[in-house]
Design a protein around this motif. Structure first.
Motif, mmCIF file in Angstrom:
data_model
loop_
_atom_site.group_PDB
_atom_site.id
_atom_site.type_symbol
_atom_site.label_atom_id
_atom_site.label_comp_id
_atom_site.label_asym_id
_atom_site.label_seq_id
_atom_site.Cartn_x
_atom_site.Cartn_y
_atom_site.Cartn_z
ATOM 1 N N ALA A 17 0.829 -1.214 0.000
ATOM 2 C CA ALA A 17 0.000 0.000 0.000
ATOM 3 C C ALA A 17 0.862 1.262 0.000
ATOM 4 N N GLU A 18 1.942 1.230 0.757
ATOM 5 C CA GLU A 18 2.828 2.394 0.824
ATOM 6 C C GLU A 18 3.548 2.638 -0.504
ATOM 7 N N ALA A 19 3.667 1.620 -1.337
ATOM 8 C CA ALA A 19 4.315 1.771 -2.641
ATOM 9 C C ALA A 19 3.377 2.375 -3.685
ATOM 10 N N MET A 20 2.096 2.480 -3.374
ATOM 11 C CA MET A 20 1.107 3.038 -4.298
ATOM 12 C C MET A 20 0.991 4.548 -4.095
ATOM 13 N N GLN A 21 0.404 5.228 -5.092
ATOM 14 C CA GLN A 21 0.266 6.683 -4.993
ATOM 15 C C GLN A 21 -0.611 7.095 -3.816
ATOM 16 N N LYS A 22 -1.749 6.435 -3.662
ATOM 17 C CA LYS A 22 -2.661 6.753 -2.560
ATOM 18 C C LYS A 22 -3.156 5.455 -1.945
ATOM 19 N N ASP A 34 -3.786 3.949 -7.875
ATOM 20 C CA ASP A 34 -2.502 4.034 -8.535
ATOM 21 C C ASP A 34 -2.746 3.816 -10.024
ATOM 22 N N PRO A 35 -2.022 4.524 -10.886
ATOM 23 C CA PRO A 35 -2.271 4.380 -12.326
ATOM 24 C C PRO A 35 -1.968 2.990 -12.889
ATOM 25 N N ILE A 36 -1.284 2.143 -12.161
ATOM 26 C CA ILE A 36 -1.022 0.802 -12.696
ATOM 27 C C ILE A 36 -2.255 -0.106 -12.622
ATOM 28 N N PHE A 37 -3.274 0.319 -11.862
ATOM 29 C CA PHE A 37 -4.516 -0.443 -11.765
ATOM 30 C C PHE A 37 -5.676 0.414 -12.245
ATOM 31 N N ASN A 38 -6.538 -0.180 -13.073
ATOM 32 C CA ASN A 38 -7.758 0.495 -13.506
ATOM 33 C C ASN A 38 -8.886 0.116 -12.564
ATOM 34 N N GLY A 39 -9.692 1.069 -12.192
ATOM 35 C CA GLY A 39 -10.858 0.782 -11.370
ATOM 36 C C GLY A 39 -10.525 0.636 -9.897
ATOM 37 N N GLU A 40 -11.453 0.020 -9.200
ATOM 38 C CA GLU A 40 -11.372 -0.166 -7.755
ATOM 39 C C GLU A 40 -10.299 -1.214 -7.425
ATOM 40 N N THR A 41 -9.412 -0.886 -6.474
ATOM 41 C CA THR A 41 -8.349 -1.819 -6.099
ATOM 42 C C THR A 41 -8.204 -1.881 -4.589
ATOM 43 N N MET A 42 -8.104 -3.094 -4.066
ATOM 44 C CA MET A 42 -7.933 -3.329 -2.643
ATOM 45 C C MET A 42 -6.765 -4.273 -2.406
ATOM 46 N N ILE A 43 -6.135 -4.104 -1.261
ATOM 47 C CA ILE A 43 -5.102 -5.041 -0.812
ATOM 48 C C ILE A 43 -5.573 -5.611 0.520
ATOM 49 N N THR A 44 -5.653 -6.920 0.604
ATOM 50 C CA THR A 44 -6.017 -7.575 1.860
ATOM 51 C C THR A 44 -4.950 -8.612 2.178
ATOM 52 N N TRP A 45 -5.098 -9.294 3.287
ATOM 53 C CA TRP A 45 -4.049 -10.212 3.729
ATOM 54 C C TRP A 45 -4.612 -11.394 4.498
ATOM 55 N N GLY A 46 -3.851 -12.452 4.446
ATOM 56 C CA GLY A 46 -4.058 -13.585 5.338
ATOM 57 C C GLY A 46 -3.063 -13.416 6.466
ATOM 58 N N PHE A 47 -2.949 -14.365 7.302
ATOM 59 C CA PHE A 47 -1.866 -14.416 8.282
ATOM 60 C C PHE A 47 -1.836 -15.813 8.839
ATOM 61 N N GLY A 48 -0.639 -16.367 8.860
ATOM 62 C CA GLY A 48 -0.483 -17.715 9.402
ATOM 63 C C GLY A 48 -1.491 -18.665 8.811
#
Length: 117
Positions: A17-22, A34-48
């Motif tokens: 997320a910190e590597a993206m524009q916003k 970020d301009p590398i993605f068109n439309g709605e973009t989310m980052i989520t995570w698993g853990f263990g």
């Protein structure tokens, strides 16, 4: 188009997320622009282990106590469960992945990362 990026753990998602524009932190994911993605973009995570195999006694009562004579314990069909402490994040990930038009696997390229993905 809706893109969901699946990271292996929260710190990895934060780094992406910190590597993206916003980016904007939400409950269990980041919204990013970020301009590398068109439309709605989310980052989520698993853990263990968001999902874990059930205990042997769930399959058969005789597997409750360990006994050499019961080995190997191989069920006909493996079953999995989401523990209470991980249910909230599991539901976030499941909801986002189900709504995605495109999924980007951003987990580590090792055994654990591939299993999480």
């Amino acid at each position: 188009m809706k893109t969901v990026i699946l990271a292996e753990k929260p710190s990895q998602a934060k780094a992406y997320a910190e590597a993206m524009q916003k980016s904007k932190k939400q409950d269990g994911y980041f919204e990013i622009q970020d301009p590398i993605f068109n439309g709605e973009t989310m980052i989520t995570w698993g853990f263990g282990h968001l999902v874990s195999p059930v205990s042997p006694e769930i399959y058969k009562d005789e597997w409750k106590a360990w006994c050499l004579g019961n080995l190997p314990m191989i069920p006909e069909r493996f079953q999995y469960e989401v523990t209470a402490d991980k249910k909230k994040q599991f539901n976030v990930v499941a909801k986002l992945l189900k709504s995605a038009d495109q999924i980007v696997i951003g987990t580590d390229a090792d055994r654990e990362g591939e299993n999480i993905a």
